[in-house]
Design a protein around this motif. Structure first.
Motif, short mmCIF file in Angstrom:
data_model
loop_
_atom_site.label_atom_id
_atom_site.label_comp_id
_atom_site.label_asym_id
_atom_site.label_seq_id
_atom_site.Cartn_x
_atom_site.Cartn_y
_atom_site.Cartn_z
N LEU A 58 -90.39 -32.87 34.06
CA LEU A 58 -89.96 -33.96 34.94
C LEU A 58 -90.12 -33.57 36.41
CD1 LEU A 58 -86.78 -35.18 33.05
CD2 LEU A 58 -89.00 -36.33 33.17
N GLY A 59 -89.85 -32.31 36.72
CA GLY A 59 -90.02 -31.83 38.09
C GLY A 59 -91.46 -31.96 38.56
N MET A 60 -92.39 -31.65 37.67
CA MET A 60 -93.80 -31.80 38.03
C MET A 60 -94.17 -33.27 38.21
SD MET A 60 -94.77 -28.75 38.41
CE MET A 60 -96.48 -29.12 38.73
N ILE A 61 -93.59 -34.11 37.35
CA ILE A 61 -93.86 -35.55 37.47
C ILE A 61 -93.34 -36.08 38.80
CG2 ILE A 61 -93.26 -37.82 36.53
CD1 ILE A 61 -93.45 -36.50 33.72
N VAL A 62 -92.12 -35.70 39.20
CA VAL A 62 -91.59 -36.23 40.46
C VAL A 62 -92.39 -35.72 41.66
CG1 VAL A 62 -89.27 -36.64 39.56
CG2 VAL A 62 -89.73 -34.54 40.80
N THR A 63 -92.97 -34.53 41.54
CA THR A 63 -93.84 -34.05 42.62
C THR A 63 -95.02 -35.00 42.78
OG1 THR A 63 -93.20 -31.75 42.30
CG2 THR A 63 -95.34 -32.15 43.35
N LEU A 75 -106.03 -41.44 42.47
CA LEU A 75 -106.15 -41.45 41.01
C LEU A 75 -105.75 -40.12 40.38
CD1 LEU A 75 -106.96 -42.93 38.44
CD2 LEU A 75 -109.32 -42.17 38.84
N ASP A 76 -106.08 -39.02 41.02
CA ASP A 76 -105.77 -37.71 40.46
C ASP A 76 -104.28 -37.54 40.20
OD1 ASP A 76 -106.70 -35.00 39.73
OD2 ASP A 76 -105.49 -34.38 41.45
N SER A 77 -103.43 -38.03 41.09
CA SER A 77 -101.99 -37.93 40.89
C SER A 77 -101.54 -38.77 39.70
CB SER A 77 -101.23 -38.34 42.15
OG SER A 77 -101.44 -37.38 43.17
N TRP A 78 -102.13 -39.96 39.53
CA TRP A 78 -101.80 -40.79 38.38
C TRP A 78 -102.18 -40.08 37.08
CZ3 TRP A 78 -98.56 -44.61 38.73
CH2 TRP A 78 -98.47 -45.35 39.91
N VAL A 79 -103.35 -39.45 37.08
CA VAL A 79 -103.80 -38.72 35.89
C VAL A 79 -102.86 -37.54 35.62
CG1 VAL A 79 -105.69 -37.32 34.94
CG2 VAL A 79 -106.19 -39.47 36.14
N ASP A 80 -102.44 -36.85 36.67
CA ASP A 80 -101.51 -35.74 36.50
C ASP A 80 -100.19 -36.20 35.90
OD1 ASP A 80 -103.35 -33.93 37.50
OD2 ASP A 80 -102.45 -33.84 39.49
N VAL A 81 -99.66 -37.35 36.36
CA VAL A 81 -98.42 -37.88 35.79
C VAL A 81 -98.61 -38.12 34.30
CG1 VAL A 81 -96.89 -39.89 35.74
CG2 VAL A 81 -97.53 -38.88 37.93
N ALA A 82 -99.74 -38.72 33.93
CA ALA A 82 -100.02 -38.96 32.52
C ALA A 82 -100.11 -37.65 31.75
CB ALA A 82 -101.31 -39.77 32.37
N GLY A 83 -100.75 -36.66 32.33
CA GLY A 83 -100.89 -35.36 31.67
C GLY A 83 -99.55 -34.68 31.45
#
Length: 100
Positions: A58-63, A75-83
């Protein structure tokens, strides 16, 4: 033999990459003080999660969410959230699977 303008040592390669990253990140994500203030605010809520592994995901997602506040079309941040979300589901799935 090699081009003298190209970084040769590992440290020179690191310094060259670092210079590019710090410039690029500010252009994409904005002022670091704003970003880290947002992360800190959201992280204080995430820190209430009693599960240490899920809390880190969750910490990585909020980043990434904090970065998306500044640049919602990145887009890269959206993909990271999904990952990271998939990592959370993978972790939960592994916990549900009985070990043999």
């Amino acid at each position: 033999m090699g081009d003298s303008a190209q970084p040769q040592t590992l440290l020179e390669q690191f310094d060259a990459a670092y210079a590019n990253v710090t410039s690029d990140r500010r252009d994409v994500y904005g002022d670091p003080q704003d970003t880290y203030r947002r992360i800190s605010t959201m992280r204080s809520i995430v820190d209430e999660c009693p599960d240490a592994q899920i809390r880190e995901i969750l910490g990585m997602i909020v980043t990434k969410v904090a970065r998306l506040v500044q640049t919602p079309d990145h887009l890269d941040s959206w993909v990271d959230v999904a990952g990271y979300s998939r990592c959370g589901v993978m972790l939960l799935s592994e916990r549900q699977t009985p070990s043999q």
